[in-house]
Motif scaffolding. Structure first.
Motif, short mmCIF file in Angstrom:
data_model
loop_
_atom_site.label_atom_id
_atom_site.label_comp_id
_atom_site.label_asym_id
_atom_site.label_seq_id
_atom_site.Cartn_x
_atom_site.Cartn_y
_atom_site.Cartn_z
N SER A 296 44.75 39.55 35.89
CA SER A 296 46.18 39.23 35.99
C SER A 296 46.99 40.03 34.98
O SER A 296 47.96 40.73 35.33
CB SER A 296 46.40 37.73 35.78
N LEU A 297 46.60 39.95 33.72
CA LEU A 297 47.36 40.64 32.68
C LEU A 297 47.18 42.16 32.75
O LEU A 297 48.13 42.91 32.56
CB LEU A 297 46.93 40.12 31.30
N GLY A 298 45.95 42.59 33.03
CA GLY A 298 45.69 44.02 33.08
C GLY A 298 46.42 44.70 34.23
O GLY A 298 46.94 45.81 34.08
N THR A 299 46.48 44.04 35.39
CA THR A 299 47.19 44.63 36.54
C THR A 299 48.68 44.73 36.26
O THR A 299 49.31 45.77 36.54
CB THR A 299 46.94 43.78 37.79
N ALA B 214 39.00 35.49 24.10
CA ALA B 214 38.39 36.67 23.46
C ALA B 214 37.77 37.60 24.49
O ALA B 214 37.93 38.82 24.41
CB ALA B 214 37.35 36.21 22.44
N HIS B 215 37.08 37.05 25.48
CA HIS B 215 36.48 37.88 26.52
C HIS B 215 37.55 38.50 27.42
O HIS B 215 37.37 39.61 27.93
CB HIS B 215 35.51 37.05 27.35
N ALA B 216 38.65 37.80 27.62
CA ALA B 216 39.75 38.37 28.41
C ALA B 216 40.31 39.60 27.72
O ALA B 216 40.65 40.61 28.36
CB ALA B 216 40.83 37.32 28.63
N VAL B 217 40.42 39.54 26.40
CA VAL B 217 40.90 40.70 25.64
C VAL B 217 39.97 41.89 25.82
O VAL B 217 40.42 43.04 25.95
CB VAL B 217 41.04 40.34 24.14
N LEU B 218 38.67 41.65 25.84
CA LEU B 218 37.71 42.74 26.02
C LEU B 218 37.74 43.30 27.44
O LEU B 218 37.43 44.47 27.66
CB LEU B 218 36.29 42.25 25.71
N GLY B 219 38.11 42.47 28.42
CA GLY B 219 38.11 42.93 29.80
C GLY B 219 39.38 43.60 30.25
O GLY B 219 39.37 44.40 31.21
N ALA C 127 37.64 34.27 32.34
CA ALA C 127 38.06 35.44 31.56
C ALA C 127 38.41 36.61 32.46
O ALA C 127 39.37 37.36 32.19
CB ALA C 127 36.97 35.83 30.57
N THR C 128 37.67 36.76 33.56
CA THR C 128 37.95 37.85 34.50
C THR C 128 39.30 37.66 35.17
O THR C 128 40.08 38.62 35.33
CB THR C 128 36.84 37.93 35.55
N PHE D 160 34.22 45.10 36.35
CA PHE D 160 33.85 45.58 35.03
C PHE D 160 34.16 44.53 33.96
O PHE D 160 33.39 44.35 33.01
CB PHE D 160 34.59 46.89 34.71
N ALA D 161 35.29 43.86 34.11
CA ALA D 161 35.63 42.80 33.15
C ALA D 161 34.61 41.66 33.23
O ALA D 161 34.23 41.09 32.20
CB ALA D 161 37.04 42.28 33.44
N PHE D 162 34.18 41.33 34.44
CA PHE D 162 33.18 40.27 34.60
C PHE D 162 31.86 40.65 33.93
O PHE D 162 31.24 39.84 33.22
CB PHE D 162 32.96 39.99 36.09
#
Length: 404
Positions: free
Chosen positions: A205-208, A274-279, A199-200, A331-333
């Motif tokens: 990747s997407l957040g950057t 789902a966790h990727a969306v939160l991170g 998820a991290t 933080f995502a982790f």
């Protein structure tokens, strides 16, 4: 640098009440451990005052009185605490109360303050620090209480008399042993170690990419897009979990029916997404903050030298924003590793993570092993946050080296 204030001895009318308050504060803990907090306060205050009077007015030798005080409280700690650990705490307290007494009496508390400060301003100077310290203790105490309780030799969620006396017989590693040998705990721990890193990676990747795109001035509606992307941080988690349940259940049914994927594998996919969306919001915010000090002329110079966008990103831009990327990833982790609500809605028993197992333990059997797990998680969080702080400082140094 401010000039040092001349030191002058202070009246006993100031020293004794203050020393009594300090002695009573520490006596509260000792008295509570022995069954009477009020008696501990009274004895601690009286003992601190008597010793201050003897050392200042009778003995009149600061160096000698210091060692007498340290030895005295070391012996008292050993006698009433019943062990070496209590004796060491007594030695430390003896040193502190002696230093505090002479710090007041000799006026050393004004040594590094401006000479024109009034007594009221000096009082506020130290009161403000005491208030800040009290707030810090208030915030950190719930975390600190868990740690010694995890070493409880009994299956209790409270401090036993043996623990309060610092008796070695009151402490044990059996709850940690249960965590590392129990199949349920180990399975949930492995699930967390599978879900959180994947998820991290997706979040980073997407957040950057989103942060780099939204940092461009020509992107239309970038403020609205930014607000939507970071909304998982703002929307109550129970609402997000409910929406994810309906959304990912449809995706899971399609993956199982159309693609023929295994149900357990699909469950992991749903929880990871789902966790990727939160991170993602954490990555976007930290990378965007790093990009604020990024020199755009570097990418233009790389393009003029013939580098394509991909090469420019990995060779020029990424090294400079890497601290922000790693900070967001940490933080995502942490978010994924500690999250329980979304897993309850989206996952199944096969994807039971460590926080889910802790929640189940609290609800069904109240196992003290939860305290050991909580201590381990706190240690992991401290290491990650320390890493974030080091990366933040490195990012500031890099941005200071880059011309603006």
């Amino acid at each position: 640098m401010a000039a040092l204030t001349p030191i002058s001895r202070k009246p006993m009318s100031l020293v004794l009440p203050t020393v009594a308050a300090a002695g009573g504060f520490f006596g509260l803990f000792v008295g509570t451990a022995n069954g009477s907090g009020l008696l501990g306060v009274l004895i601690g205050a009286a003992l601190a005052v008597i010793l201050a009077v003897v050392y200042i007015n009778v003995l009149k030798n600061e160096a000698l009185s210091k060692w007498i005080n340290i030895a005295l409280f070391g012996v008292l700690g050993f006698v009433f605490g019943g062990g070496i650990a209590a004796a060491l705490i007594g030695l430390l307290y003896g040193w502190f109360i002696h230093w505090f007494t002479y710090w007041l009496y000799e006026g050393r508390y004004r040594a590094r303050l401006l000479p024109y400060l009034t007594p009221g301003q000096v009082l506020w100077h130290y009161s403000f620090r005491v208030i800040c310290g009290a707030i810090f203790v208030f915030l950190i105490t719930p975390v600190l209480v868990v740690m010694p309780l995890s070493f409880n030799a009994q299956d209790f969620f409270t401090f036993t008399p043996e623990m309060l006396r610092l008796d070695p017989a009151g402490y044990s590693l059996k709850h940690y042993q249960d965590f590392f040998t129990n199949n349920e705990w180990q399975r949930s721990f492995k699930n967390s170690l599978i879900i959180a890193p994947i998820a991290t990676i997706i979040s980073v990747s997407l957040g950057t990419l989103a942060a780099i795109g939204l940092s461009q001035a020509h992107v239309p509606g970038r403020r609205a897009i930014m607000a939507i992307l970071i909304s998982p941080m703002i929307v109550p988690l129970i609402i997000s979990a409910t929406g994810m349940f309906f959304f990912y259940s449809q995706i899971g049914n399609w993956m199982e029916a159309t693609l023929g994927l295994n149900k357990t594998f699909v469950g992991y996919v749903k929880v990871i997404l789902a966790h990727a969306v939160l991170g993602i919001p954490f990555v976007i915010i930290t990378v965007t903050a790093t990009l604020v000090g990024f020199d755009r002329s570097l990418t233009r110079a790389a393009a003029n030298m013939g580098a394509n966008p991909v090469t420019t990103f990995f060779r020029v831009q990424m090294p400079l924003i890497l601290p922000g990327v790693i900070s967001g990833g940490l933080f995502a982790f942490i978010t994924s590793f500690d999250e329980v609500v979304v897993v309850l809605f989206v996952g199944s028993a096969g994807q039971k993570t460590l926080p889910w197992q802790m929640f189940t333990g609290l609800r069904e059997q109240i196992s003290p092993t939860i305290l050991a797990v909580a201590t381990i998680l706190v240690g992991i969080s401290i290491l990650l946050l320390a890493t974030v702080e080091m990366l933040r400082r490195r990012s500031e140094r890099l941005r200071g080296m880059s011309p603006s």
